[in-house]
Design a protein around this motif. Sequence first.
Motif, short mmCIF file in Angstrom:
data_model
loop_
_atom_site.label_atom_id
_atom_site.label_comp_id
_atom_site.label_asym_id
_atom_site.label_seq_id
_atom_site.Cartn_x
_atom_site.Cartn_y
_atom_site.Cartn_z
N ALA A 78 0.84 -1.19 0.00
CA ALA A 78 0.00 0.00 0.00
C ALA A 78 0.88 1.24 0.00
O ALA A 78 1.74 1.40 0.87
CB ALA A 78 -0.91 0.00 1.22
N ASP A 79 0.67 2.11 -0.98
CA ASP A 79 1.42 3.35 -1.10
C ASP A 79 0.73 4.42 -0.25
O ASP A 79 -0.35 4.91 -0.61
CB ASP A 79 1.47 3.78 -2.57
CG ASP A 79 2.31 5.01 -2.80
OD1 ASP A 79 2.58 5.77 -1.84
OD2 ASP A 79 2.70 5.23 -3.97
N ALA A 80 1.32 4.76 0.87
CA ALA A 80 0.73 5.73 1.80
C ALA A 80 0.60 7.12 1.18
O ALA A 80 -0.22 7.92 1.63
CB ALA A 80 1.55 5.79 3.08
N GLN A 81 1.38 7.40 0.14
CA GLN A 81 1.27 8.69 -0.53
C GLN A 81 -0.03 8.79 -1.35
O GLN A 81 -0.52 9.88 -1.59
CB GLN A 81 2.48 8.92 -1.46
CG GLN A 81 3.81 8.96 -0.74
CD GLN A 81 3.93 10.13 0.21
OE1 GLN A 81 3.41 11.21 -0.02
NE2 GLN A 81 4.62 9.92 1.32
N LYS A 82 -0.56 7.63 -1.75
CA LYS A 82 -1.79 7.61 -2.56
C LYS A 82 -3.04 7.30 -1.73
O LYS A 82 -4.15 7.64 -2.14
CB LYS A 82 -1.69 6.54 -3.65
CG LYS A 82 -0.68 6.84 -4.74
CD LYS A 82 -0.72 5.71 -5.75
CE LYS A 82 0.25 5.89 -6.88
NZ LYS A 82 0.19 4.75 -7.82
N CYS A 83 -2.88 6.66 -0.60
CA CYS A 83 -4.02 6.24 0.21
C CYS A 83 -4.74 7.45 0.79
O CYS A 83 -4.12 8.35 1.33
CB CYS A 83 -3.56 5.32 1.35
SG CYS A 83 -4.90 4.75 2.42
N ILE A 84 -6.07 7.45 0.69
CA ILE A 84 -6.88 8.55 1.24
C ILE A 84 -7.62 8.15 2.51
O ILE A 84 -8.40 8.91 3.05
CB ILE A 84 -7.87 9.10 0.19
CG1 ILE A 84 -8.81 8.00 -0.31
CG2 ILE A 84 -7.10 9.76 -0.96
CD1 ILE A 84 -9.93 8.48 -1.23
N GLY A 85 -7.39 6.93 2.98
CA GLY A 85 -8.00 6.48 4.23
C GLY A 85 -9.50 6.27 4.15
O GLY A 85 -10.20 6.42 5.15
N CYS A 86 -10.01 5.87 2.99
CA CYS A 86 -11.45 5.74 2.79
C CYS A 86 -12.06 4.50 3.44
O CYS A 86 -13.27 4.40 3.58
CB CYS A 86 -11.78 5.75 1.30
SG CYS A 86 -11.15 4.32 0.38
N LEU A 87 -11.24 3.52 3.80
CA LEU A 87 -11.64 2.26 4.43
C LEU A 87 -12.36 1.30 3.49
O LEU A 87 -12.87 0.27 3.92
CB LEU A 87 -12.50 2.50 5.68
CG LEU A 87 -11.93 3.42 6.75
CD1 LEU A 87 -12.90 3.56 7.92
CD2 LEU A 87 -10.58 2.94 7.24
N ASN A 88 -12.42 1.62 2.21
CA ASN A 88 -13.06 0.71 1.25
C ASN A 88 -12.38 -0.65 1.23
O ASN A 88 -13.04 -1.67 1.06
CB ASN A 88 -13.04 1.30 -0.17
CG ASN A 88 -14.06 2.39 -0.37
OD1 ASN A 88 -14.96 2.57 0.43
ND2 ASN A 88 -13.91 3.14 -1.45
#
Length: 161
Positions: free
Chosen positions: A8-18
Amino acid sequence: MSHKFIYADAQKCIGCLNCELACAASHMGVTLEKAYELGQSGVKLVSRNKVIKSGDLTAPMQCMQCMDAPCVNACPIDIIKYEDNYVKYYEDDCIGCRSCAMVCPFGAITMAKSNSTNVSGLVAIKCDLCGGENGKQACINICPTDAISLIDYETFKKMRS
Protein backbone atom coordinates in the motif's frame (compact mmCIF):
# COMPACT_ATOMS: atom_id res chain seq x y z
CA MET A 1 6.02 -17.69 -9.33
CA SER A 2 7.83 -15.20 -7.14
CA HIS A 3 7.06 -14.35 -3.53
CA LYS A 4 4.39 -11.60 -3.45
CA PHE A 5 2.61 -9.48 -0.89
CA ILE A 6 0.08 -6.63 -0.79
CA TYR A 7 1.79 -3.23 -0.91
CA ALA A 8 0.00 0.00 0.00
CA ASP A 9 1.42 3.35 -1.10
CA ALA A 10 0.73 5.73 1.80
CA GLN A 11 1.27 8.69 -0.53
CA LYS A 12 -1.79 7.61 -2.56
CA CYS A 13 -4.02 6.24 0.21
CA ILE A 14 -6.88 8.55 1.24
CA GLY A 15 -8.00 6.48 4.23
CA CYS A 16 -11.45 5.74 2.79
CA LEU A 17 -11.64 2.26 4.43
CA ASN A 18 -13.06 0.71 1.25
CA CYS A 19 -10.33 -1.95 1.39
CA GLU A 20 -11.47 -3.03 4.86
CA LEU A 21 -15.09 -3.32 3.70
CA ALA A 22 -14.11 -5.21 0.52
CA CYS A 23 -11.94 -7.61 2.51
CA ALA A 24 -14.73 -8.35 5.00
CA ALA A 25 -17.29 -8.78 2.21
CA SER A 26 -14.99 -11.11 0.27
CA HIS A 27 -14.43 -13.36 3.27
CA MET A 28 -18.12 -13.33 4.22
CA GLY A 29 -19.06 -14.27 0.67
CA VAL A 30 -21.39 -11.28 0.27
CA THR A 31 -21.52 -8.19 -1.94
CA LEU A 32 -20.09 -4.87 -0.81
CA GLU A 33 -23.61 -3.52 -0.50
CA LYS A 34 -24.67 -6.41 1.72
CA ALA A 35 -21.55 -6.07 3.91
CA TYR A 36 -22.22 -2.35 4.31
CA GLU A 37 -25.84 -3.08 5.19
CA LEU A 38 -24.78 -5.71 7.75
CA GLY A 39 -22.27 -3.30 9.29
CA GLN A 40 -24.95 -0.61 9.55
CA SER A 41 -27.26 -3.07 11.31
CA GLY A 42 -24.62 -3.80 13.99
CA VAL A 43 -23.04 -6.97 12.61
CA LYS A 44 -19.29 -6.89 13.31
CA LEU A 45 -17.41 -7.03 10.03
CA VAL A 46 -14.05 -8.80 10.23
CA SER A 47 -11.41 -7.54 7.83
CA ARG A 48 -7.97 -9.06 7.35
CA ASN A 49 -6.45 -5.64 6.86
CA LYS A 50 -6.66 -2.52 8.98
CA VAL A 51 -6.20 1.05 7.78
CA ILE A 52 -3.77 2.82 10.08
CA LYS A 53 -2.86 6.48 10.37
CA SER A 54 0.57 7.82 11.16
CA GLY A 55 0.93 11.59 11.06
CA ASP A 56 -0.65 12.78 7.82
CA LEU A 57 -0.41 9.39 6.11
CA THR A 58 -2.82 6.47 6.02
CA ALA A 59 -2.47 2.99 4.56
CA PRO A 60 -3.87 -0.48 5.10
CA MET A 61 -1.69 -2.82 7.11
CA GLN A 62 -1.88 -6.51 6.38
CA CYS A 63 0.28 -9.60 6.36
CA MET A 64 3.55 -8.96 4.52
CA GLN A 65 3.91 -12.67 3.66
CA CYS A 66 7.38 -12.75 5.26
CA MET A 67 9.81 -15.22 3.71
CA ASP A 68 11.06 -16.26 7.14
CA ALA A 69 7.74 -15.64 8.88
CA PRO A 70 7.90 -15.58 12.69
CA CYS A 71 4.25 -16.70 12.83
CA VAL A 72 5.12 -19.95 11.03
CA ASN A 73 7.72 -20.77 13.67
CA ALA A 74 5.48 -19.66 16.57
CA CYS A 75 2.42 -21.74 15.73
CA PRO A 76 2.36 -24.69 18.16
CA ILE A 77 0.06 -26.78 15.98
CA ASP A 78 1.68 -26.13 12.60
CA ILE A 79 -1.33 -24.59 10.84
CA ILE A 80 0.60 -21.60 9.50
CA LYS A 81 2.94 -22.69 6.73
CA TYR A 82 5.02 -21.17 3.98
CA GLU A 83 3.46 -22.76 0.88
CA ASP A 84 3.04 -21.71 -2.75
CA ASN A 85 5.19 -18.59 -2.18
CA TYR A 86 3.09 -17.14 0.61
CA VAL A 87 2.25 -17.65 4.27
CA LYS A 88 -0.74 -19.98 4.16
CA TYR A 89 -2.97 -20.19 7.19
CA TYR A 90 -5.47 -22.94 7.94
CA GLU A 91 -7.98 -20.83 9.86
CA ASP A 92 -10.49 -23.61 10.53
CA ASP A 93 -7.89 -25.44 12.65
CA CYS A 94 -6.77 -22.42 14.72
CA ILE A 95 -6.92 -22.91 18.50
CA GLY A 96 -6.70 -19.19 19.25
CA CYS A 97 -3.50 -19.34 21.30
CA ARG A 98 -2.36 -15.89 20.05
CA SER A 99 1.26 -17.00 19.49
CA CYS A 100 1.26 -15.81 15.88
CA ALA A 101 -0.22 -12.43 16.77
CA MET A 102 2.37 -11.89 19.50
CA VAL A 103 5.35 -12.45 17.18
CA CYS A 104 4.15 -10.68 14.02
CA PRO A 105 6.60 -7.78 13.52
CA PHE A 106 3.94 -5.79 11.65
CA GLY A 107 1.02 -6.34 14.00
CA ALA A 108 -0.85 -7.72 11.01
CA ILE A 109 -2.41 -10.71 12.77
CA THR A 110 -5.43 -9.97 14.92
CA MET A 111 -7.78 -12.13 16.93
CA ALA A 112 -11.53 -12.45 16.33
CA LYS A 113 -14.36 -14.48 17.80
CA SER A 114 -14.27 -18.03 16.54
CA ASN A 115 -17.19 -19.87 15.00
CA SER A 116 -15.62 -23.13 16.11
CA THR A 117 -15.66 -24.66 19.56
CA ASN A 118 -11.97 -24.16 20.35
CA VAL A 119 -11.09 -23.54 23.99
CA SER A 120 -10.15 -19.86 23.65
CA GLY A 121 -13.19 -18.85 21.59
CA LEU A 122 -10.82 -16.89 19.33
CA VAL A 123 -9.25 -17.35 15.93
CA ALA A 124 -6.30 -15.58 14.34
CA ILE A 125 -7.11 -13.40 11.32
CA LYS A 126 -4.55 -12.44 8.67
CA CYS A 127 -4.42 -11.52 5.00
CA ASP A 128 -4.61 -14.63 2.85
CA LEU A 129 -4.14 -12.91 -0.54
CA CYS A 130 -7.77 -13.72 -1.32
CA GLY A 131 -8.79 -14.27 -4.90
CA GLY A 132 -11.32 -11.46 -4.84
CA GLU A 133 -13.18 -10.79 -8.08
CA ASN A 134 -11.62 -12.05 -11.32
CA GLY A 135 -8.68 -13.46 -9.36
CA LYS A 136 -7.66 -10.00 -8.15
CA GLN A 137 -7.55 -9.26 -4.42
CA ALA A 138 -10.67 -7.53 -3.09
CA CYS A 139 -8.70 -4.66 -1.54
CA ILE A 140 -6.91 -3.97 -4.83
CA ASN A 141 -10.16 -4.07 -6.83
CA ILE A 142 -11.89 -1.49 -4.62
CA CYS A 143 -9.11 1.07 -4.07
CA PRO A 144 -10.19 4.35 -5.77
CA THR A 145 -6.64 5.74 -5.92
CA ASP A 146 -4.77 2.58 -6.97
CA ALA A 147 -2.76 2.82 -3.76
CA ILE A 148 -2.84 -0.97 -3.25
CA SER A 149 -1.04 -3.50 -5.42
CA LEU A 150 0.33 -7.02 -5.36
CA ILE A 151 4.10 -6.89 -5.78
CA ASP A 152 7.09 -9.14 -5.33
CA TYR A 153 10.02 -8.47 -3.03
CA GLU A 154 12.44 -7.71 -5.89
CA THR A 155 10.15 -4.95 -7.18
CA PHE A 156 9.74 -3.64 -3.64
CA LYS A 157 13.52 -3.49 -3.13
CA LYS A 158 13.95 -1.57 -6.41
CA MET A 159 11.27 0.94 -5.37
CA ARG A 160 13.13 1.63 -2.13
CA SER A 161 16.54 2.22 -3.75
